[in-house]
Enzyme design. Sequence first.
Site, PDB file in Angstrom:
ATOM      1  N   HIS A  59      11.361  -2.740  -7.199  1.00 57.05           N
ATOM      2  CA  HIS A  59      11.728  -1.326  -7.061  1.00 57.05           C
ATOM      3  C   HIS A  59      11.180  -0.775  -5.756  1.00 57.05           C
ATOM      4  CE1 HIS A  59       7.652  -0.487  -8.674  1.00 57.05           C
ATOM      5  NE2 HIS A  59       7.813   0.764  -8.268  1.00 57.05           N
ATOM      6  N   HIS A  61      10.222   3.180  -3.656  1.00 56.71           N
ATOM      7  CA  HIS A  61      10.093   4.630  -3.639  1.00 56.71           C
ATOM      8  C   HIS A  61      10.328   5.074  -2.202  1.00 56.71           C
ATOM      9  CE1 HIS A  61       8.345   4.751  -7.634  1.00 56.71           C
ATOM     10  NE2 HIS A  61       7.461   3.838  -7.263  1.00 56.71           N
ATOM     11  N   TYR A 145       4.793  -3.839   3.108  1.00 57.86           N
ATOM     12  CA  TYR A 145       6.127  -3.252   3.009  1.00 57.86           C
ATOM     13  C   TYR A 145       6.043  -1.756   2.717  1.00 57.86           C
ATOM     14  CZ  TYR A 145       6.442  -8.227   2.085  1.00 57.86           C
ATOM     15  OH  TYR A 145       6.281  -9.580   2.148  1.00 57.86           O
TER      16      TYR A 145
END
Length: 176
Positions: A59, A61, A145
Amino acid sequence: MVQYRRNRVMGGSYFFTVTLRDRKSTVLIDHLEFLREAVRKTREARPFTIEAWVVLPEHMHALWTLPPDDADYSSRWRSIKSHFTHQLAKQIPINRNTKGEYALWQRRFWEHTLRDDVDFSRHIDYIHYNPVKHGHVKQVKDWPYSSFHRFVAKTVYPLNWGCANNDTFDQYQFGE
């Protein structure tokens, strides 16, 4: 079909959570170059400002600000997901659902319209601390990342921000 109500503010800033269908996957970090290319192509066609971003294995954000006359974040996410999926499908097999669509992403994404500067700052902190929260690293600085490193370079955060031995860290409150 359920009609989702999304808050749309022209030129608004938004926090997003976008998730793969397979929560055990590592495809986002394994193929980060495809994600970067998808974001680049999407921003060329439909500009937006990336305020903060973190990519985890399954996932991500992001916090974006849209142009003053624009509130359409949905088409941007559709474009990013589509570009990424099509590039990935050239490299690895991706299952399809009963409609023949690629079954890579969860169908929708979570969005929150940022209300003020405090809300904005807390969501940026949340984004950057997320790899620690999920147990991927012990210190924020160790997750590659993330836009955290850009914030450190601009001296917004100290390099040891989010570390247990950082005395000022207790003052931060995180939450979506």
